[in-house]
Motif scaffolding. Structure first.
Motif, PDB file in Angstrom:
ATOM      1  N   GLU A   1       4.359  -3.454  12.323  1.00 49.07           N
ATOM      2  CA  GLU A   1       3.699  -4.265  13.264  1.00 49.07           C
ATOM      3  C   GLU A   1       2.204  -3.713  13.910  1.00 49.07           C
ATOM      4  O   GLU A   1       1.539  -4.444  14.150  1.00 49.07           O
ATOM      5  CB  GLU A   1       4.498  -4.604  14.448  1.00 49.07           C
ATOM      6  N   GLY A   2       2.036  -2.434  13.990  1.00 51.33           N
ATOM      7  CA  GLY A   2       0.843  -1.800  14.485  1.00 51.33           C
ATOM      8  C   GLY A   2      -0.076  -1.917  13.427  1.00 51.33           C
ATOM      9  O   GLY A   2      -1.180  -1.835  13.978  1.00 51.33           O
ATOM     10  N   LEU A   3       0.276  -2.282  12.331  1.00 54.07           N
ATOM     11  CA  LEU A   3      -0.789  -2.168  11.050  1.00 54.07           C
ATOM     12  C   LEU A   3      -1.253  -3.518  11.037  1.00 54.07           C
ATOM     13  O   LEU A   3      -2.382  -3.559  10.152  1.00 54.07           O
ATOM     14  CB  LEU A   3      -0.344  -1.492   9.885  1.00 54.07           C
ATOM     15  N   LYS A   4      -0.613  -4.651  11.189  1.00 56.84           N
ATOM     16  CA  LYS A   4      -0.947  -5.792  10.998  1.00 56.84           C
ATOM     17  C   LYS A   4      -2.354  -6.156  11.832  1.00 56.84           C
ATOM     18  O   LYS A   4      -2.439  -5.658  12.785  1.00 56.84           O
ATOM     19  CB  LYS A   4      -0.125  -7.063  11.590  1.00 56.84           C
TER      20      LYS A   4
ATOM     21  N   LYS B   1      -3.433  -0.787   4.547  1.00 58.68           N
ATOM     22  CA  LYS B   1      -3.078   0.076   5.701  1.00 58.68           C
ATOM     23  C   LYS B   1      -1.615   0.812   5.313  1.00 58.68           C
ATOM     24  O   LYS B   1      -1.595   1.901   5.560  1.00 58.68           O
ATOM     25  CB  LYS B   1      -3.286  -0.500   6.802  1.00 58.68           C
ATOM     26  N   LEU B   2      -0.753  -0.063   4.940  1.00 52.77           N
ATOM     27  CA  LEU B   2       0.550   0.448   4.946  1.00 52.77           C
ATOM     28  C   LEU B   2       0.638   1.428   3.768  1.00 52.77           C
ATOM     29  O   LEU B   2       1.362   2.711   3.943  1.00 52.77           O
ATOM     30  CB  LEU B   2       1.587  -0.689   4.686  1.00 52.77           C
TER      31      LEU B   2
ATOM     32  N   GLY C   1     -11.632   4.195  -0.423  1.00 54.13           N
ATOM     33  CA  GLY C   1     -12.972   3.558  -0.062  1.00 54.13           C
ATOM     34  C   GLY C   1     -12.865   3.204   1.393  1.00 54.13           C
ATOM     35  O   GLY C   1     -13.663   2.148   1.586  1.00 54.13           O
ATOM     36  N   ILE C   2     -12.177   4.018   2.199  1.00 51.91           N
ATOM     37  CA  ILE C   2     -12.251   3.788   3.610  1.00 51.91           C
ATOM     38  C   ILE C   2     -13.363   4.595   4.487  1.00 51.91           C
ATOM     39  O   ILE C   2     -13.579   5.567   4.066  1.00 51.91           O
ATOM     40  CB  ILE C   2     -10.925   4.177   4.318  1.00 51.91           C
ATOM     41  N   GLN C   3     -14.004   3.627   5.076  1.00 44.66           N
ATOM     42  CA  GLN C   3     -15.380   4.227   5.813  1.00 44.66           C
ATOM     43  C   GLN C   3     -15.117   5.674   6.432  1.00 44.66           C
ATOM     44  O   GLN C   3     -15.919   6.378   6.628  1.00 44.66           O
ATOM     45  CB  GLN C   3     -15.897   3.380   6.658  1.00 44.66           C
TER      46      GLN C   3
ATOM     47  N   LYS D   1     -15.939  -3.200   8.159  1.00 39.80           N
ATOM     48  CA  LYS D   1     -15.101  -3.453   7.028  1.00 39.80           C
ATOM     49  C   LYS D   1     -13.672  -3.786   7.484  1.00 39.80           C
ATOM     50  O   LYS D   1     -13.082  -2.935   8.141  1.00 39.80           O
ATOM     51  CB  LYS D   1     -15.277  -2.371   6.183  1.00 39.80           C
ATOM     52  N   LYS D   2     -13.247  -4.841   6.925  1.00 38.56           N
ATOM     53  CA  LYS D   2     -11.780  -5.212   7.187  1.00 38.56           C
ATOM     54  C   LYS D   2     -10.932  -4.693   5.999  1.00 38.56           C
ATOM     55  O   LYS D   2     -11.409  -4.668   4.930  1.00 38.56           O
ATOM     56  CB  LYS D   2     -11.704  -6.974   7.289  1.00 38.56           C
TER      57      LYS D   2
END
Length: 188
Positions: free
Chosen positions: A52-55, A10-11, A32-34, A3-4
């Motif tokens: 940048e790390g979360l992109k 994320k942030l 709802g994150i797996q 899942k994307k």
């Protein structure tokens, strides 16, 4: 199926975690994150690289066979997790290491040389027949050249391994600069 998740989600999750109101497991459930390990990964990437790390990762990133071998050897030698290893080598795409492990397990160092990604066409029976026909067209010389290249890669790997075993600290220090410059190239 993987899942994307959007960069903004994320942030948001990382910021909520930093506020301290919810733990990793509850944040994963709330949004709802797996798995909670996904949230852990985002937190560590954020701590190391910031926003940048979360992109979302680029699909055209390529890494040298030598870097892949060094990453796998590092895991074997230190017992580090894939996440710790990715952070150590400056890799934002932490999940790629598992595909390198699988490729190496199935085909040795030579299997790390190919590009990875999804095929653009499904393997229908017609495509499979065409592939078999093309495989038969490979000449004896091409087979020998391929084998020769794989042997060269294996010899190079064994040389690096021997150098590392003789002086681990010196080897890591010598190659540390190269990894950092490679990771900067890949992150741009």
């Amino acid at each position: 199926m993987v899942k994307k998740y959007s960069d903004s989600l994320k942030l948001k999750v990382v910021k909520e975690y930093q506020e301290g109101s919810l733990g990793v497991r509850r944040l994963a459930k709330k949004h709802g994150i797996q798995s909670k390990s996904q949230v852990d990964r985002w937190i560590k990437l954020y701590e190391k690289y910031g926003v940048e790390g979360l992109k979302s990762k680029k699909h055209n990133e390529t890494y040298s066979v030598q870097l892949k071998l060094d990453v796998l050897k590092f895991i074997e030698r230190t017992g580090s997790s894939e996440m710790e290893t990715a952070l150590h080598f400056g890799l934002k795409n932490t999940t790629i290491i598992s595909s390198w492990k699988k490729a190496f397990r199935e085909g040795g160092a030579g299997a790390l040389n190919g590009s990875k990604g999804w095929s653009t066409m499904p393997d229908t029976s017609k495509n499979k027949q065409n592939k078999k026909g093309k495989e038969n067209e490979i000449t004896y010389q091409q087979k020998l050249e391929r084998e020769n290249e794989l042997l060269r890669l294996e010899v190079e790997y064994l040389k690096k391994l021997r150098a590392f075993q003789m002086d681990p600290e010196g080897y890591l220090e010598k190659h540390k600069q190269r990894y950092h410059s490679n990771s900067k190239k890949h992150s741009n």
